[in-house]
Design a protein around this motif. Structure first.
Motif, PDB file in Angstrom:
ATOM      1  N   HIS A   8     -24.159 -11.484  19.659  1.00 47.30           N
ATOM      2  CA  HIS A   8     -23.752 -12.153  20.902  1.00 47.30           C
ATOM      3  C   HIS A   8     -23.205 -11.125  21.880  1.00 47.30           C
ATOM      4  CE1 HIS A   8     -20.929 -15.427  22.877  1.00 47.30           C
ATOM      5  NE2 HIS A   8     -21.715 -14.829  23.751  1.00 47.30           N
ATOM      6  N   GLU A  74     -26.437 -17.636  25.329  1.00 44.94           N
ATOM      7  CA  GLU A  74     -25.289 -18.527  25.231  1.00 44.94           C
ATOM      8  C   GLU A  74     -25.461 -19.571  26.318  1.00 44.94           C
ATOM      9  OE1 GLU A  74     -20.463 -18.074  24.808  1.00 44.94           O
ATOM     10  OE2 GLU A  74     -21.419 -16.946  26.386  1.00 44.94           O
ATOM     11  N   HIS A  82     -19.261 -23.694  24.638  1.00 45.99           N
ATOM     12  CA  HIS A  82     -20.287 -22.643  24.579  1.00 45.99           C
ATOM     13  C   HIS A  82     -21.026 -22.666  23.240  1.00 45.99           C
ATOM     14  CE1 HIS A  82     -18.465 -19.908  27.938  1.00 45.99           C
ATOM     15  NE2 HIS A  82     -18.729 -21.137  28.339  1.00 45.99           N
ATOM     16  N   ARG A 111     -25.365 -16.627  31.566  1.00 50.19           N
ATOM     17  CA  ARG A 111     -24.983 -17.708  30.656  1.00 50.19           C
ATOM     18  C   ARG A 111     -24.964 -19.011  31.447  1.00 50.19           C
ATOM     19  NH1 ARG A 111     -19.586 -16.734  29.131  1.00 50.19           N
ATOM     20  NH2 ARG A 111     -19.246 -17.552  31.189  1.00 50.19           N
ATOM     21  N   CYS A 135     -19.887 -20.967  19.814  1.00 46.45           N
ATOM     22  CA  CYS A 135     -19.373 -19.610  20.080  1.00 46.45           C
ATOM     23  C   CYS A 135     -17.840 -19.617  20.055  1.00 46.45           C
ATOM     24  CB  CYS A 135     -19.768 -19.151  21.474  1.00 46.45           C
ATOM     25  SG  CYS A 135     -21.528 -19.029  21.715  1.00 46.45           S
ATOM     26  N   HIS A 136     -17.269 -18.460  19.690  1.00 46.00           N
ATOM     27  CA  HIS A 136     -15.796 -18.265  19.724  1.00 46.00           C
ATOM     28  C   HIS A 136     -15.092 -19.616  19.566  1.00 46.00           C
ATOM     29  CE1 HIS A 136     -16.575 -19.242  23.968  1.00 46.00           C
ATOM     30  NE2 HIS A 136     -17.397 -18.207  23.994  1.00 46.00           N
ATOM     31  N   ASP A 192     -19.479 -10.443  21.767  1.00 49.10           N
ATOM     32  CA  ASP A 192     -19.458 -11.097  23.081  1.00 49.10           C
ATOM     33  C   ASP A 192     -19.212 -10.037  24.167  1.00 49.10           C
ATOM     34  OD1 ASP A 192     -19.460 -13.015  25.060  1.00 49.10           O
ATOM     35  OD2 ASP A 192     -17.826 -14.214  24.222  1.00 49.10           O
TER      36      ASP A 192
HETATM   37 ZN   LIG Z   1     -18.666 -17.875  25.607  1.00 47.30          ZN
END
Ligand SMILES: [Zn+2]
Ligand SMILES: [Zn+2]
Length: 405
Positions: A8, A74, A82, A111, A135-136, A192
């Motif tokens: 990512h 993403e 996300h 994104r 994500c995260h 990221d």
């Molecule tokens: Zn993100």
């Protein structure tokens, strides 16, 4: 075969990203860090997709130098969550772009934000044969657990199709495995990154056992099929993350969950908003008092980028100083990759650099560092242990702000 993968990151077409986030630079910097497979990011952005196509060897293979790329994007859903999508090929990325452009503007940001919820995005991901996961996951903005209390609340009927969860900088597997609904998922630790330099690209990454470096190889590893799997997650100490503890987003005063609730999430110092930290959010969500790792869960190794360890050891203010750069280059030249230096290089073999650097690398390997948690949007920082202090200077001034420069 074992490979290292960062799945990512963002291209130069994403907001607040370095103009150096182009494929050749990413490939070159990934190779220096020992990363074999890196994400393209932003694969449904029209201009970026053009660059991906131009660099590709065929529909499924993008290889620049020694660095392989996997096609990813993403996507932000209508609830601000996300999602990371990993695509089998360029033609599937084109198909995804066609489906998504009905629901949002794909050229405004690498994104994109689309008018679909998590379940609808997962349905489309399945249709194009993409892997998908949040994500995260625990960050207090733009993440699944910021707005949902369960996977099902976000993904509905498509929950079973979710195959992985990205931990994010403020969490590790010890945090996440206190939540039973996550035990079946493969955890990913990705950077990221918004810039290609060594302290950002692959600041978190995964070690995978794969049969081949390809989408199928990666898919097997994430789905844990054909003896393929993630064999190690490598990333920050959760305390280093920007949102580890609950803290004021204006003056960064930290609060316990109890204090935050009794102050109604207002800062006592400045009246600013107190943002709930990942640690407190995990405590709310957890159904287990202690992490219970499923058998498939690999080890989570806490590391920080080599350049930052050198900067701390030498007490320099930035990773761009000549001293840091020279030591970094000479270690990379000798051992090949950053990971080799951080994890495996023998002490005596590193003797050509400043002793303080070697001591710092060893302190990180032995997890003897002192952690100062981040919160409210400000990264945490790390202090080397007392015994790394030269005897002539025991003043305790070996503190170095690792990330705020
Ligand atoms: Zn993100
Ligand atoms: Zn405040």
């Amino acid at each position: 075969m074992k490979i290292n993968a960062d799945l990512h990151l963002h291209s130069k077409y994403s907001m607040a990203c370095s103009s150096k986030m182009d494929l050749p630079t990413i490939a070159e910097e990934a190779a220096k860090k020992g990363i074999d497979l890196v994400a393209t990011g932003d694969c449904i952005h029209p201009l970026w997709l053009k660059e991906i196509k131009k660099a590709a060897i065929d529909d499924e293979t993008i290889l620049i130098g020694k660095t392989n790329f996997t096609i990813t994007t993403e996507i932000e859903d209508c609830n601000r969550v996300h999602h990371l999508l990993i695509l089998p090929s360029i033609s599937k990325a084109e198909e995804l772009a066609e489906l998504m452009e009905k629901h949002g503007n794909l050229s405004s940001d690498g994104r994109p934000t689309v008018r679909l919820n998590g379940c609808q995005i997962a349905e489309i991901a399945k249709d194009v044969g993409a892997l998908i996961g949040p994500c995260h996951a625990f960050t207090p903005w733009t993440a699944i657990y910021a707005y949902h209390d369960s996977l099902r609340s976000c993904y509905g009927d498509m929950t079973d199709y979710i195959s992985f969860l990205e931990l994010g900088l403020s969490a590790d597997s010890h945090y996440a495995d206190r939540i039973s609904e996550l035990h079946d998922l493969t955890f990913l630790s990705n950077s990221d990154a918004h810039s290609p330099w060594s302290n950002k690209l692959a600041r978190e990454f995964n070690q995978l056992e794969v049969n081949e470096i390809s989408f199928d190889g990666l898919k097997n590893a994430i789905l844990r099929k054909n003896n393929c799997k993630v064999t190690m997650n490598i990333g920050f100490y959760p305390q280093e993350g920007k949102y580890n503890e609950s803290a004021c987003i204006k003056c960064f005063t930290h609060y316990t969950l109890h204090e935050s609730i009794s102050n109604n999430w207002k800062c006592r110092e400045c009246g600013g908003r107190v943002k709930k930290g990942v640690m407190d959010r995990i405590n709310e969500l957890a159904d287990l008092p202690e992490p219970k790792h499923p058998d498939h869960r690999p080890e989570y190794v806490h590391l920080v980028p080599l350049s930052e360890i050198i900067m701390m050891a030498l007490k320099h203010a930035s990773i761009t100083t000549k001293g840091v750069q020279t030591a970094w280059s000479s270690l990379i030249k000798r051992f090949g990759t950053e990971l080799e230096v951080l994890l495996y290089a023998k002490e005596q073999d590193m003797a050509f650099v400043d002793k303080r650097i070697i001591d710092a690398i060893i302190a990180f390997r032995e997890e003897r560092v002192i952690l100062h948690p981040g919160g409210g949007g400000k990264y945490g920082w790390i202090e080397l242990p007392e015994d790394n202090e030269p005897i002539s200077d025991a003043s305790g001034k070996n503190q170095s702000s690792l990330f705020d420069f």
